[in-house]
Write a protein that holds these residues in place. Structure first.
Motif, PDB file in Angstrom:
ATOM      1  N   SER A  30       0.858  -1.185   0.000  1.00  0.00           N
ATOM      2  CA  SER A  30       0.000   0.000   0.000  1.00  0.00           C
ATOM      3  C   SER A  30       0.892   1.232   0.000  1.00  0.00           C
ATOM      4  O   SER A  30       1.940   1.242   0.646  1.00  0.00           O
ATOM      5  N   PHE A  44      -2.423   1.301  -4.105  1.00  0.00           N
ATOM      6  CA  PHE A  44      -1.493   0.186  -4.062  1.00  0.00           C
ATOM      7  C   PHE A  44      -0.373   0.428  -5.072  1.00  0.00           C
ATOM      8  O   PHE A  44      -0.527   1.205  -6.016  1.00  0.00           O
ATOM      9  N   ASP A  71       2.632  -6.221   1.987  1.00  0.00           N
ATOM     10  CA  ASP A  71       1.410  -5.570   2.463  1.00  0.00           C
ATOM     11  C   ASP A  71       0.689  -6.462   3.469  1.00  0.00           C
ATOM     12  O   ASP A  71       1.135  -7.571   3.768  1.00  0.00           O
ATOM     13  N   HIS A 125      -7.391  -3.707  -7.397  1.00  0.00           N
ATOM     14  CA  HIS A 125      -6.001  -3.295  -7.217  1.00  0.00           C
ATOM     15  C   HIS A 125      -5.460  -2.537  -8.424  1.00  0.00           C
ATOM     16  O   HIS A 125      -4.620  -1.643  -8.280  1.00  0.00           O
ATOM     17  N   TYR A 433      -9.327  -2.187   3.935  1.00  0.00           N
ATOM     18  CA  TYR A 433      -9.064  -0.822   3.481  1.00  0.00           C
ATOM     19  C   TYR A 433     -10.357  -0.105   3.082  1.00  0.00           C
ATOM     20  O   TYR A 433     -10.359   1.101   2.895  1.00  0.00           O
TER      21      TYR A 433
END
Length: 451
Positions: A30, A44, A71, A125, A433
């Motif tokens: 991240s 990311f 991460d 992502h 997140y």
């Protein structure tokens, strides 16, 4: 014997035109990026950059990639230059895990790589900035290089990408920014120096993830273009390079013999004005630079207090959230008014789970409001980071009513009525997140009645 020695030298030294062993390490994590002056994006990255490191190899090379997940969520890797199965070896890489993968660069061109934990996580992502460029230089020289008998004066590597304020905006294709090499108007702030008559080779990749690009240089016509960067896919005398998400081109162009600024832009003007615009500054005494790389600026450890905006597609933005919705209390009926519905229409108020984010991110409601969580993400298969299933779990509550919803699949709903004032900060336990806030306020009329 000479041939054997040449191959061995290529394996060790990477001599041009000789097959070599190429080694790269990509670290998934991240990160926080400055995408404009005072504007920061949470997302990311690979190697703390977005776009990530540029990987340049030659046709026929053996490419070895080490992927490290640094991460606290699952990551992965999709390599478009590899003509082989990759998800089996590089998908669903757990926190702290390292994987290695090798392939032969069989086809020349400009390719994309991106995070691919699997399933729904691939979209989430990539949206967050986890992508980069792989260039496989061809054994066969490009046409202008053959004609001129020399290589380009400048190799210009450009990635066009998009940033979104929320998963809802991502689903709707409403980009907040459209950038070249990870920053708004990067090459307006730092014009690229060239000289009149220079031979430029532009390696262009549109990673998207949603929008089409039509790359153009104002004041120029591209002499030769090669779709996907393959020398066999030749186009002659073109004004623009049309590229959908993950499409690419190699472009050969000579700067006209006139000094001045040549604007590099996507001719989709609605996205150009969001950041995808740069300047090629032609002067006869311009400094020589051999290349401009398609990599983002390094990430920052924390967002400075001077930041004027924070963009977080998954969680919460800076004060003055772009996605804050306040539900009023109708004085005539003494009940909340539904969001996005006709005036005085009954509740519930909806919070969408979409694009790995809650929408609205911040919801302000009067006491007595019923909130309905609904999952709009369609890919509810698989598990963990790879699924589009979501829940909502309170992690910080200034009030007496913590809540937990079930894990919801696509189209499933769950209702909660808030009877006590306070602030409820919640996340998705599957995708931590994802963060949202519900603020429950007590209307002034009710406070007066209780006194």
């Amino acid at each position: 014997m000479r041939k054997v020695l040449g191959v061995l030298a290529g394996l060790v030294l990477g001599i041009p035109g000789v097959a070599a062993e190429r080694h790269f390490t990509l670290e998934a994590r991240s990160s926080i990026f400055e995408v404009d002056q005072g504007v920061y994006l949470r997302g990311f990255s690979f190697n703390d950059m977005s776009p990530g490191p540029m990987l340049v190899v030659e046709e026929g090379d053996t490419v070895h990639i080490t992927l490290r997940n640094l991460d606290n969520v699952t990551h992965g890797l999709s390599i478009h230059a590899a003509n082989t199965q990759t998800s089996r070896f590089l998908g669903n890489v757990q926190p702290g895990e390292t994987r290695e993968f090798s392939f032969t660069a069989d086809f020349p061109g400009v390719f994309m790589y991106h995070c691919a934990p699997g399933g729904h996580g691939i979209m989430a992502h990539t949206m967050g900035g986890q992508f980069g460029m792989i260039v496989v230089e061809p054994k066969e020289k490009y046409r202008m290089e053959r004609e001129l008998g020399r290589g380009p004066d400048l190799k210009l590597y450009i990635i066009q990408s998009e940033a979104y304020a929320s998963g809802r905006d991502f689903y709707d294709g409403k980009a907040l920014y459209v950038m070249f090499n990870g920053r708004n108007f990067r090459y307006v702030d730092e014009p690229i120096p060239v000289r009149p008559g220079d031979y430029l080779r532009i390696y262009f990749l549109n990673v998207g993830p949603n929008l089409t690009s039509t790359l153009h240089v104002v004041g120029g016509i591209f002499e030769y273009m090669y779709y996907q960067g393959n020398p066999k896919n030749l186009v002659v005398g073109a004004q623009t390079a049309l590229a959908g998400p993950s499409d690419s081109w190699v472009i050969e162009w000579r700067v006209p013999p006139v000094e001045g600024d040549y604007t590099l832009v996507t001719h989709v003007f609605g996205t150009a004005i969001k950041g995808a615009l740069g300047i090629l500054r032609a002067k006869k005494d311009a400094p020589r630079i051999p290349e401009v790389r398609a990599e983002g600026v390094p990430g920052v450890k924390e967002i400075p207090a001077s930041a004027k905006r924070v963009v977080d597609p998954y969680g919460l933005a800076s004060p003055g959230h772009e996605h804050t919705v306040r539900v009023p209390l109708d004085p005539a009926l003494a009940q909340p008014v539904a969001v996005g519905a006709k005036a005085l229409e009954p509740l519930p108020v909806t919070v969408q789970m979409v694009g790995n984010s809650f929408y609205p991110k911040v919801l302000e409601i009067p006491v007595g409001t019923t909130v309905e969580f609904v999952n709009e993400d369609v890919f509810d298969l698989l598990e963990g980071e790879r699924t589009g299933r979501h829940d909502a779990v309170v992690i910080d509550v200034q009030g007496p009513e913590p809540f937990v919803t079930p894990k919801l699949g696509h189209g499933e709903r769950y209702r909660i009525t808030f009877t006590k004032p306070g602030e409820y900060v919640y996340i998705c336990s599957i995708h931590p997140y994802m963060k949202g806030i519900i603020r429950v306020y007590e209307p002034l009329s009710q406070r007066a009645d209780s006194q």
